[in-house]
Design an enzyme around this catalytic site. Structure first.
Site: not given
Ligand code: AP5
Length: 222
Positions: A13, A88, A127, A160, A171
């Site tokens: 994402k 979410r 990552r 991270r 997660r």
């Molecule tokens: P990346 O682009 O970083 O993936 P992502 O989907 O953004 O992953 P996140 O881990 O950031 O999502 P998340 O939803 O768990 O975390 P968030 O920060 O929102 O890509 C991942 C890896 O793959 C990278 O190394 C990239 O290079 C590689 N990659 C990408 N595309 C690729 C491809 N096509 N092929 C190969 N490799 C590829 O949330 C963190 C925490 O915050 C949550 O756990 C929760 O506690 C809290 N939180 C955040 N938002 C909320 C909410 N709305 N409600 C409640 N809690 C929340």
């Protein structure tokens, strides 16, 4: 235009949001980045959310809704938004749907990036991120030009703390239980598109851009 990116942790994402926001001139708002910045700045909110984030659980709906809706209101002048990581849960989606019409806005389209759990674990454990500009790398799939250093600003890349295999599994459980039901929610509204997230970054970007272009073309036809 307000677009929402859905998908499991590590689906890409953030990676795709960086490209899509540039291509379609949208303001990228990542709920995870907002919460990590609060933690880094040592705020009360940052302390409050840390215990949920560190174990891979979602932070409470009322907390995140207040934070994100305030951002959307403050930055209203920025125009269109690409929401990454919010909403979410169905309760968050309903709060967003209630709040946006007050400023004459609504969610236009949700794009879900579909990646199987096994691949998610591989992507997340490899990552690395830049703590200064949030650019995302992967040690094998998207390595920086110089190992361990951000291509854009030279900052040392970090792992991270919630990117361990154990926390990623939690997660994923939270995703399947609390976030996946949102697909049906937006499907019922006729705003749901799913793309295959297992190809290269470019291939996934092509599918997502095609869906946005199709949406814009439909608007033009109305
Ligand atoms: P990346 O682009 O970083 O993936 P992502 O989907 O953004 O992953 P996140 O881990 O950031 O999502 P998340 O939803 O768990 O975390 P968030 O920060 O929102 O890509 C991942 C890896 O793959 C990278 O190394 C990239 O290079 C590689 N990659 C990408 N595309 C690729 C491809 N096509 N092929 C190969 N490799 C590829 O949330 C963190 C925490 O915050 C949550 O756990 C929760 O506690 C809290 N939180 C955040 N938002 C909320 C909410 N709305 N409600 C409640 N809690 C929340």
């Amino acid at each position: 235009m307000i677009l929402v990116l859905l998908g499991p942790p590590g689906a890409g994402k953030g990676t795709q949001a960086a490209r899509l926001s540039q291509a379609f001139k949208l303001h990228h708002l990542s709920s995870g980045d907002v919460l990590r910045a609060e933690r880094q700045n040592g705020t009360e909110l940052g302390r409050q959310v840390a215990r949920f984030m560190d174990v891979g659980e979602l932070v409470p709906d009322d907390v995140i809704v207040e934070v994100i809706l305030a951002r959307l209101e403050q930055e209203r002048a920025a125009g269109g938004f690409l929401l990454d990581g919010f909403p979410r849960t169905e309760a968050q989606a309903r709060s967003l749907d209630r709040a946006l019409p007050r400023s004459g806005r609504k969610v236009a389209l949700t794009l879900s990036i579909d990646v199987p759990d096994g691949e998610v674990v591989d992507r997340i454990t490899g990552r690395r991120i830049c703590p200064a500009c949030n650019r995302v790398y992967h040690v094998r799939y998207q390595p920086p030009a110089s190992e361990g250093t951000c291509d854009d600003d030279g900052s040392p890349l970090v792992h991270r703390p919630d990117d361990t295999e154990e926390v990623v599994r939690q997660r994923l459980r939270a995703y399947h239980r609390q976030t996946e039901p949102l697909e049906a929610y937006y499907h019922r509204q006729g705003k749901y598109t799913r793309v295959d997230g297992t190809g290269s970054v470019e291939q996934v970007f092509e599918q997502l851009s095609a869906a946005v272009r199709e949406h814009l073309a439909r608007l033009g036809d109305d």
